[in-house]
Motif scaffolding. Structure first.
Motif, PDB file in Angstrom:
ATOM      1  N   LEU A 103       1.074  -1.238   0.333  1.00  0.00           N
ATOM      2  CA  LEU A 103       0.216  -0.033   0.188  1.00  0.00           C
ATOM      3  C   LEU A 103       0.583   1.232  -0.180  1.00  0.00           C
ATOM      4  CD1 LEU A 103      -3.577   1.298  -0.155  1.00  0.00           C
ATOM      5  CD2 LEU A 103      -3.049   1.364   2.752  1.00  0.00           C
ATOM      6  N   VAL A 104      -0.150   2.197  -0.776  1.00  0.00           N
ATOM      7  CA  VAL A 104       1.804   2.862  -1.214  1.00  0.00           C
ATOM      8  C   VAL A 104       0.950   4.346  -0.818  1.00  0.00           C
ATOM      9  CG1 VAL A 104       2.386   5.082  -2.837  1.00  0.00           C
ATOM     10  CG2 VAL A 104       2.358   2.945  -3.386  1.00  0.00           C
ATOM     11  N   LYS A 105       1.904   4.489   0.585  1.00  0.00           N
ATOM     12  CA  LYS A 105       1.378   6.343   0.867  1.00  0.00           C
ATOM     13  C   LYS A 105       1.213   7.269   0.291  1.00  0.00           C
ATOM     14  CE  LYS A 105       3.616   5.109   5.379  1.00  0.00           C
ATOM     15  NZ  LYS A 105       4.489   5.543   6.364  1.00  0.00           N
ATOM     16  N   PRO A 106       0.486   8.581   0.120  1.00  0.00           N
ATOM     17  CA  PRO A 106      -0.512   9.176   1.506  1.00  0.00           C
ATOM     18  C   PRO A 106      -1.834   7.713   0.487  1.00  0.00           C
ATOM     19  CG  PRO A 106      -0.462  10.852  -0.516  1.00  0.00           C
ATOM     20  CD  PRO A 106       0.595   9.215  -0.704  1.00  0.00           C
ATOM     21  N   PHE A 107      -2.540   7.452   1.385  1.00  0.00           N
ATOM     22  CA  PHE A 107      -3.592   6.843   0.861  1.00  0.00           C
ATOM     23  C   PHE A 107      -5.327   7.024   2.734  1.00  0.00           C
ATOM     24  CE2 PHE A 107      -1.182   4.222   4.269  1.00  0.00           C
ATOM     25  CZ  PHE A 107      -2.154   3.710   5.396  1.00  0.00           C
ATOM     26  N   ALA A 108      -5.942   6.856   1.483  1.00  0.00           N
ATOM     27  CA  ALA A 108      -7.390   6.888   3.071  1.00  0.00           C
ATOM     28  C   ALA A 108      -7.849   5.714   3.465  1.00  0.00           C
ATOM     29  CB  ALA A 108      -8.486   7.528   1.429  1.00  0.00           C
ATOM     30  N   SER A 167      -4.277   9.310  -4.412  1.00  0.00           N
ATOM     31  CA  SER A 167      -4.080  11.207  -4.306  1.00  0.00           C
ATOM     32  C   SER A 167      -5.579  11.598  -4.765  1.00  0.00           C
ATOM     33  CB  SER A 167      -2.861  11.147  -5.309  1.00  0.00           C
ATOM     34  OG  SER A 167      -1.348  10.754  -5.202  1.00  0.00           O
ATOM     35  N   LEU A 168      -5.940  10.870  -5.700  1.00  0.00           N
ATOM     36  CA  LEU A 168      -7.355  12.046  -5.693  1.00  0.00           C
ATOM     37  C   LEU A 168      -8.499  12.151  -5.045  1.00  0.00           C
ATOM     38  CD1 LEU A 168      -8.395  14.034  -8.349  1.00  0.00           C
ATOM     39  CD2 LEU A 168      -9.845  12.007  -9.791  1.00  0.00           C
ATOM     40  N   MET A 169      -8.641  11.410  -4.419  1.00  0.00           N
ATOM     41  CA  MET A 169      -9.640  10.122  -3.614  1.00  0.00           C
ATOM     42  C   MET A 169      -9.524  11.386  -2.227  1.00  0.00           C
ATOM     43  SD  MET A 169     -11.112   6.450  -2.106  1.00  0.00           S
ATOM     44  CE  MET A 169      -9.564   6.592  -1.051  1.00  0.00           C
ATOM     45  N   SER A 170      -7.850  11.678  -1.982  1.00  0.00           N
ATOM     46  CA  SER A 170      -8.276  12.162  -0.555  1.00  0.00           C
ATOM     47  C   SER A 170      -7.856  13.521  -0.435  1.00  0.00           C
ATOM     48  CB  SER A 170      -6.281  11.491   0.666  1.00  0.00           C
ATOM     49  OG  SER A 170      -5.315  11.660  -0.526  1.00  0.00           O
ATOM     50  N   ALA A 171      -7.512  14.630  -2.033  1.00  0.00           N
ATOM     51  CA  ALA A 171      -7.765  15.166  -2.476  1.00  0.00           C
ATOM     52  C   ALA A 171      -8.985  16.540  -1.422  1.00  0.00           C
ATOM     53  CB  ALA A 171      -7.927  15.707  -3.707  1.00  0.00           C
ATOM     54  N   GLY A 172     -10.025  15.531  -2.497  1.00  0.00           N
ATOM     55  CA  GLY A 172     -11.700  16.081  -1.717  1.00  0.00           C
ATOM     56  C   GLY A 172     -12.320  17.501  -2.548  1.00  0.00           C
ATOM     57  N   ILE A 173     -10.843  17.213  -3.160  1.00  0.00           N
ATOM     58  CA  ILE A 173     -11.340  19.085  -4.426  1.00  0.00           C
ATOM     59  C   ILE A 173     -11.104  18.720  -6.265  1.00  0.00           C
ATOM     60  CG2 ILE A 173     -10.849  21.247  -2.237  1.00  0.00           C
ATOM     61  CD1 ILE A 173      -7.918  21.354  -3.544  1.00  0.00           C
ATOM     62  N   PRO A 174     -11.206  19.129  -6.905  1.00  0.00           N
ATOM     63  CA  PRO A 174     -11.305  19.136  -7.667  1.00  0.00           C
ATOM     64  C   PRO A 174      -9.095  19.422  -8.178  1.00  0.00           C
ATOM     65  CG  PRO A 174     -12.454  20.527  -7.957  1.00  0.00           C
ATOM     66  CD  PRO A 174     -12.579  20.486  -6.863  1.00  0.00           C
ATOM     67  N   LEU A 175      -9.065  18.202  -8.781  1.00  0.00           N
ATOM     68  CA  LEU A 175      -7.502  18.492  -8.979  1.00  0.00           C
ATOM     69  C   LEU A 175      -7.049  18.656 -10.824  1.00  0.00           C
ATOM     70  CD1 LEU A 175      -6.112  16.569  -6.434  1.00  0.00           C
ATOM     71  CD2 LEU A 175      -6.061  18.731  -6.555  1.00  0.00           C
TER      72      LEU A 175
END
Length: 226
Positions: A103-108, A167-175
């Motif tokens: 499991l690669v960091k960062p993760f939710a 990365s996208l899931m943990s961001a919570g905002i559009p990237l």
């Protein structure tokens, strides 16, 4: 209960990972440690450890060196690598040393939860004992990957796909693809390719950001929970 040893050099990260484990029914944190020496010491002292969540970058040695020493000492404890190390050589070495997952960091929480659920399912299957037909063997070997993303198109890496997804899931905002590239260390073109895949499979939603002039910027936001 499945007894888990959490190994991470960062005390804050170890505490967060232990809290994640504590949320999982059927799992219990046996101990948190922050070095290779502590990990080996606890493995020797604790009455039982079923699973180790192993960081790779430790202050006195690497996580993989700890796994090697565990095996040399006769510890058959299962290992899931939980680390920021994402170079292919380290991933390959982890596989060769018997790590069940990586499991690669960062993760939710969802990323760790899926792997722990799959591990618990594997344990239930193995605890049944007896002999196994080919179909049962295939199910055992596939248990830890059965909860991951759908089959990827040719030329796509599961590790990179998971990295972009987390990365996208943990961001919570559009990237944008560039922002994902900066967060994950992949190229912008690679980030764009995996983001488009997430969009096609319904896991991400495309939004447009309009500037003062020129073409609108494509931005992606996580579209589902889990």
């Amino acid at each position: 209960m499945i007894e888990v040893l959490v190994v991470d050099d960062d005390t804050r990260v170890a505490r967060v990972n232990a809290a994640y484990v504590g949320k999982m029914p059927g799992f219990r944190v046996a101990a948190e440690v922050h070095s290779a020496a502590e990990a080996l010491g606890r493995l020797a002292a604790l009455p039982r450890v079923d699973l180790v969540l192993m960081d790779h970058y430790l202050p006195d040695d690497t996580g993989l060196a700890v796994v090697q020493e565990m095996r040399r000492r006769g510890h058959q404890t299962d290992v899931i690598m939980v680390t920021a190390a994402r170079d292919v050589a380290t991933v390959q070495a982890a596989m060769r040393h018997g790590a069940l997952q990586y499991l690669v960091k960062p993760f939710a929480f969802a990323g760790l939860r899926a792997r722990l659920e799959a591990y618990a399912e594997l344990r239930r299957t193995l605890d049944g004992g007896g002999e196994a037909e080919q179909a049962e063997v295939d199910r055992m070997f596939g248990a830890l990957s059965s909860r991951s993303e759908p089959d990827l198109p040719k030329g796509h890496s599961p590790t990179t796909a998971e990295l972009v997804r987390q990365s996208l899931m943990s961001a919570g905002i559009p990237l944008s693809a560039q922002e994902i590239a900066e967060r994950t260390g992949v190229s912008r073109q690679t980030a764009q390719r995996y983001l488009k895949l997430l969009e096609r499979t319904g896991r991400a939603r495309l939004t447009l950001k309009y500037g003062d002039a020129g073409r609108p910027e494509h931005r992606y936001v996580w579209a589902t929970r889990g």
